[in-house]
Design a protein around this motif. Structure first.
Motif, PDB file in Angstrom:
ATOM      1  N   THR A  60       0.856  -1.336   0.023  1.00 25.57           N
ATOM      2  CA  THR A  60       0.178  -0.123   0.033  1.00 25.57           C
ATOM      3  C   THR A  60       0.975   1.456   0.049  1.00 25.57           C
ATOM      4  OG1 THR A  60      -1.896  -1.036   1.168  1.00 25.57           O
ATOM      5  CG2 THR A  60      -1.777   1.145   1.168  1.00 25.57           C
ATOM      6  N   SER A  61       1.668   1.262   0.867  1.00 29.55           N
ATOM      7  CA  SER A  61       2.530   2.525   1.109  1.00 29.55           C
ATOM      8  C   SER A  61       3.822   2.495   0.562  1.00 29.55           C
ATOM      9  CB  SER A  61       2.626   2.828   2.668  1.00 29.55           C
ATOM     10  OG  SER A  61       3.512   2.058   3.155  1.00 29.55           O
ATOM     11  N   ALA A  62       4.576   3.405   0.178  1.00 25.11           N
ATOM     12  CA  ALA A  62       5.891   3.600  -0.154  1.00 25.11           C
ATOM     13  C   ALA A  62       6.852   2.779   0.753  1.00 25.11           C
ATOM     14  CB  ALA A  62       6.303   4.919  -0.516  1.00 25.11           C
ATOM     15  N   GLU A  63       6.604   2.910   2.028  1.00 25.51           N
ATOM     16  CA  GLU A  63       7.556   2.389   2.810  1.00 25.51           C
ATOM     17  C   GLU A  63       7.347   0.529   2.611  1.00 25.51           C
ATOM     18  OE1 GLU A  63       8.687   2.149   7.705  1.00 25.51           O
ATOM     19  OE2 GLU A  63       7.336   3.624   6.841  1.00 25.51           O
ATOM     20  N   GLU A  64       6.407   0.260   2.357  1.00 23.75           N
ATOM     21  CA  GLU A  64       6.128  -1.104   2.105  1.00 23.75           C
ATOM     22  C   GLU A  64       6.800  -1.317   1.128  1.00 23.75           C
ATOM     23  OE1 GLU A  64       1.788  -1.555   4.573  1.00 23.75           O
ATOM     24  OE2 GLU A  64       1.650  -1.329   2.382  1.00 23.75           O
ATOM     25  N   MET A  65       6.609  -0.612  -0.271  1.00 24.84           N
ATOM     26  CA  MET A  65       7.077  -1.079  -1.541  1.00 24.84           C
ATOM     27  C   MET A  65       8.400  -0.933  -1.170  1.00 24.84           C
ATOM     28  SD  MET A  65       6.374   0.560  -5.052  1.00 24.84           S
ATOM     29  CE  MET A  65       4.646  -0.261  -5.498  1.00 24.84           C
ATOM     30  N   GLN A  66       9.205  -0.052  -0.488  1.00 18.39           N
ATOM     31  CA  GLN A  66      10.624   0.084  -0.222  1.00 18.39           C
ATOM     32  C   GLN A  66      11.030  -1.368   0.274  1.00 18.39           C
ATOM     33  OE1 GLN A  66      11.807   2.091   3.103  1.00 18.39           O
ATOM     34  NE2 GLN A  66      13.796   2.918   2.293  1.00 18.39           N
ATOM     35  N   GLN A  67      10.439  -1.742   1.389  1.00 20.54           N
ATOM     36  CA  GLN A  67      10.934  -3.058   1.916  1.00 20.54           C
ATOM     37  C   GLN A  67      11.106  -4.242   1.211  1.00 20.54           C
ATOM     38  OE1 GLN A  67       8.368  -3.250   5.340  1.00 20.54           O
ATOM     39  NE2 GLN A  67       9.396  -1.499   6.452  1.00 20.54           N
ATOM     40  N   VAL A  68       9.953  -4.428   0.360  1.00 17.21           N
ATOM     41  CA  VAL A  68       9.867  -5.469  -0.452  1.00 17.21           C
ATOM     42  C   VAL A  68      10.928  -5.513  -1.509  1.00 17.21           C
ATOM     43  CG1 VAL A  68       8.282  -6.847  -1.959  1.00 17.21           C
ATOM     44  CG2 VAL A  68       7.255  -5.752   0.126  1.00 17.21           C
ATOM     45  N   MET A  69      11.191  -4.174  -2.344  1.00 22.39           N
ATOM     46  CA  MET A  69      11.705  -4.161  -3.307  1.00 22.39           C
ATOM     47  C   MET A  69      13.263  -4.328  -3.194  1.00 22.39           C
ATOM     48  SD  MET A  69      10.321  -3.503  -6.111  1.00 22.39           S
ATOM     49  CE  MET A  69      11.207  -2.773  -7.224  1.00 22.39           C
ATOM     50  N   ARG A  70      13.447  -3.766  -1.809  1.00 20.64           N
ATOM     51  CA  ARG A  70      15.135  -4.075  -1.516  1.00 20.64           C
ATOM     52  C   ARG A  70      15.093  -5.477  -1.005  1.00 20.64           C
ATOM     53  NH1 ARG A  70      17.946   0.659   2.040  1.00 20.64           N
ATOM     54  NH2 ARG A  70      19.256  -1.150   2.055  1.00 20.64           N
ATOM     55  N   SER A  71      14.259  -6.284  -0.564  1.00 21.34           N
ATOM     56  CA  SER A  71      14.357  -7.572  -0.124  1.00 21.34           C
ATOM     57  C   SER A  71      14.378  -8.587  -1.461  1.00 21.34           C
ATOM     58  CB  SER A  71      12.775  -8.145   0.342  1.00 21.34           C
ATOM     59  OG  SER A  71      12.945  -9.444   0.708  1.00 21.34           O
ATOM     60  N   TYR A  72      13.729  -8.228  -2.544  1.00 22.07           N
ATOM     61  CA  TYR A  72      14.110  -9.105  -3.789  1.00 22.07           C
ATOM     62  C   TYR A  72      15.155  -8.403  -4.759  1.00 22.07           C
ATOM     63  CZ  TYR A  72       9.882 -11.683  -2.709  1.00 22.07           C
ATOM     64  OH  TYR A  72       8.984 -12.659  -1.946  1.00 22.07           O
ATOM     65  N   PHE A  73      15.692  -7.284  -4.545  1.00 19.50           N
ATOM     66  CA  PHE A  73      16.649  -6.738  -5.372  1.00 19.50           C
ATOM     67  C   PHE A  73      17.765  -7.615  -5.638  1.00 19.50           C
ATOM     68  CE2 PHE A  73      19.918  -3.890  -6.447  1.00 19.50           C
ATOM     69  CZ  PHE A  73      19.449  -3.099  -7.437  1.00 19.50           C
ATOM     70  N   PRO A  74      18.370  -7.922  -4.494  1.00 20.57           N
ATOM     71  CA  PRO A  74      19.883  -8.736  -4.906  1.00 20.57           C
ATOM     72  C   PRO A  74      19.904  -9.837  -5.650  1.00 20.57           C
ATOM     73  CG  PRO A  74      19.578  -8.478  -2.410  1.00 20.57           C
ATOM     74  CD  PRO A  74      18.005  -7.941  -3.077  1.00 20.57           C
ATOM     75  N   THR A  75      18.550 -10.356  -5.993  1.00 16.29           N
ATOM     76  CA  THR A  75      18.730 -11.734  -7.021  1.00 16.29           C
ATOM     77  C   THR A  75      18.041 -11.267  -8.239  1.00 16.29           C
ATOM     78  OG1 THR A  75      16.483 -12.153  -6.061  1.00 16.29           O
ATOM     79  CG2 THR A  75      18.344 -13.160  -5.105  1.00 16.29           C
TER      80      THR A  75
END
Length: 402
Positions: A259-274
Motif C-alpha cells: 500500500t505505502s511507499a515504505e512497504e514497497m521499499q521494504q519488498v523491493m529491497r528484499s528481492y533486489f539482490p537476486t
C-alpha cells in the motif's frame, strides 16, 4: 480497434474437445478486430461443444474440420497449406488427448498433422478436470512437450470447474491468451529472458492520514502489469510488487501487494539482490502525512493544514545497491518538456535507463491501455516509441534493455 503491430499477421487456432471451447469465441472475435487474419481448426470432439459455423462467422473465414482434411478440394494438401500460412498456432483448449499426440509426434487428424507441417511457434492453453491434469502421465507429457522451445505453455488456473470440482485445470482466460498471442507475434517465439529474474514495481502508493483518507495518484499499474506479462512470455521469472490494483495477476507471476511507499521499499529491497533487470514503474508518492489517525477523523476535525514529510526515495536507494550485472530502469511521467527532467533524473539517480512518457497527451499515461515514450540511457542512446499498447511498449523496453 486495428493494431498496426498485428495487421496482416496470421494466427491459426486449433480448438480441442472441452467445455472451455466456448471461451475461444472471444479470443477469435477480439483478435480479428485487431487486424489479425484468423483460421480455425476444430477437432471432431470440439464440434460437440461448439459449431464450425460459429467460429467461421467470428473469423470471417470457413472453419476447418477433419471432413475438410479428407476432401480433395485443395490444390495442395490442406495441412501443408495451413502450416505454411500461419505465423502462430494456438491450441485452446488443449486436451489430454491432443497433448499426448503432440508429445509423441503423432498425427491422426487435421490439427495434429498441421502442427507437424508447420514451423511457427505454438501456444498451448490446456484445460481439463483436476484429476486428469494432475495425472503423472499428463504432467510427463506436458513437461516433455515444453522441452521443445517451439512450444509455449500457459499455466492452468484453479477454481470451480465445469465438473463441479474445485482445483487446477481451468483454461487461461481470453485476455491472457490474447496478451500471449500479441507477445509471440512480436518476439516470434524467442525466449531471450530464460534464466533471468525480473523485478517490477507497479501502480500508485497510498499514504493515509486516517483510516479512509490518503495522498495518492491516478496510476492503475497497467504499465507494470504489461511489463510482467512481456517478461513472463519471454521466459523470465517475474516478481511484481504492486500497489492497490483492480486487475488480475498473470498466472506464473509472483505478485506482492503493498500500500505505502515504505512497504514497497521494504519488498523491493528484499528481492533486489537476486534480480537481473529491475523496472521501477510504480508511481510512488513523494510525500506522506506526518501524522496518522487510527480512526476516521470527523470532517470538523480535519486539519486546516496537513503537515507532510518525504517518503523513501526507493529507486535512488536501489541504485546505490546495484551490481554491475544488474540493469535498473526508471520511469518519468511528465507534462510539457519530457526530456530535460528525464535526463536529470537518469543522471541524479544513477539509473541505467529511463523511460519518459507524456501524461498530458490523449490515450496515454495513467489509466490508459496505450502509451508512448522516449527511452534514454547513460550511453546517450535515444529511442522514441510511437503510441501503442502498453504490452507492445513493454516489449520495446525489453528489446532496448537487452
Amino acid at each position: 480497434m486495428l493494431n498496426p503491430a498485428t495487421v496482416n499477421k496470421r494466427v491459426l487456432i486449433g480448438v480441442g474437445g472441452g467445455i472451455a471451447a466456448y471461451k475461444v469465441c472471444e479470443v477469435v472475435s477480439t483478435l480479428f478486430k485487431t487486424g489479425i487474419e484468423i483460421r480455425v481448426i476444430l477437432t471432431r470432439s470440439a464440434q460437440e461443444f461448439i459449431t464450425p459455423l460459429t467460429l467461421a462467422t467470428l473469423s470471417r473465414h470457413c472453419a476447418y474440420t477433419d471432413d475438410s482434411f479428407w476432401q480433395p478440394t485443395h490444390s495442395r494438401p490442406l495441412h501443408i497449406e495451413l502450416g505454411e500460412w500461419a505465423d502462430l498456432l494456438v491450441i485452446a483448449p488443449l486436451t489430454a488427448n491432443t497433448l499426448a499426440k503432440l508429445a509423441y509426434g503423432m498425427a491422426d487428424n487435421l490439427l495434429t498433422n498441421t502442427v507437424l507441417a508447420s514451423t511457427c511457434p505454438v501456444l498451448l492453453a490446456p484445460a481439463m478436470n483436476t484429476d486428469m491434469w494432475e495425472q503423472s502421465a499428463v504432467q510427463r507429457n506436458w513437461h516433455q512437450i515444453l522441452i521443445d522451445r517451439r512450444y509455449h505453455g500457459m499455466n492452468t488456473a484453479s477454481g470451480l470447474l465445469a465438473c463441479d470440482r474445485i482445483g487446477a485445470g481451468r483454461m487461461a482466460e481470453p485476455p491472457e491468451i490474447m496478451a500471449y498471442v500479441q507477445s509471440l507475434l512480436h518476439t516470434q517465439g524467442v525466449r531471450d529472458l530464460v534464466g533471468k529474474q525480473v523485478l517490477i514495481s507497479a501502480g500508485g502508493t497510498r499514504e493515509y492520514f486516517d483510516t479512509v483518507r490518503f495522498i495518492g495518484n491516478p496510476s492503475t499499474g497497467k504499465m507494470g502489469l504489461a511489463l510482467a506479462q512481456a517478461a513472463l512470455h519471454r521466459g523470465a521469472s517475474v516478481t511484481l510488487v504492486h500497489g492497490p490494483a483492480n486487475w488480475d495477476v498473470p498466472l506464473g507471476v509472483q505478485a506482492i501487494s503493498v500500500t505505502s511507499a515504505e512497504e514497497m521499499q521494504q519488498v523491493m529491497r528484499s528481492y533486489f539482490p537476486t534480480a537481473d533487470v529491475i523496472f521501477m514503474a510504480a508511481a510512488v508518492a513523494d510525500v506522506k502525512p506526518r501524522d496518522y489517525s487510527p480512526e476516521k477523523l470527523p470532517k470538523r476535525s480535519l486539519p486546516q493544514a496537513l503537515p507532510l514529510e518525504p517518503v523513501p526515495d526507493i529507486i535512488a536507494q536501489l541504485a546505490q545497491l546495484k551490481q554491475p550485472h544488474q540493469r535498473l530502469v526508471g520511469f518519468a511521467a511528465q507534462t510539457g518538456d519530457i526530456i530535460t527532467p528525464a535526463i536529470e533524473k537518469l543522471q541524479s539517480k544513477k539509473l541505467d535507463v529511463i523511460v519518459t512518457n507524456p501524461i498530458d497527451q490523449p490515450d496515454s499515461g495513467f489509466g490508459s491501455d496505450n502509451n508512448q515514450a522516449i527511452i534514454l540511457d547513460r550511453q546517450g542512446r535515444k529511442v522514441e516509441i510511437a503510441p501503442c499498447s502498453k504490452l507492445l511498449m513493454a516489449h520495446h523496453l525489453f528489446d532496448f534493455v537487452r
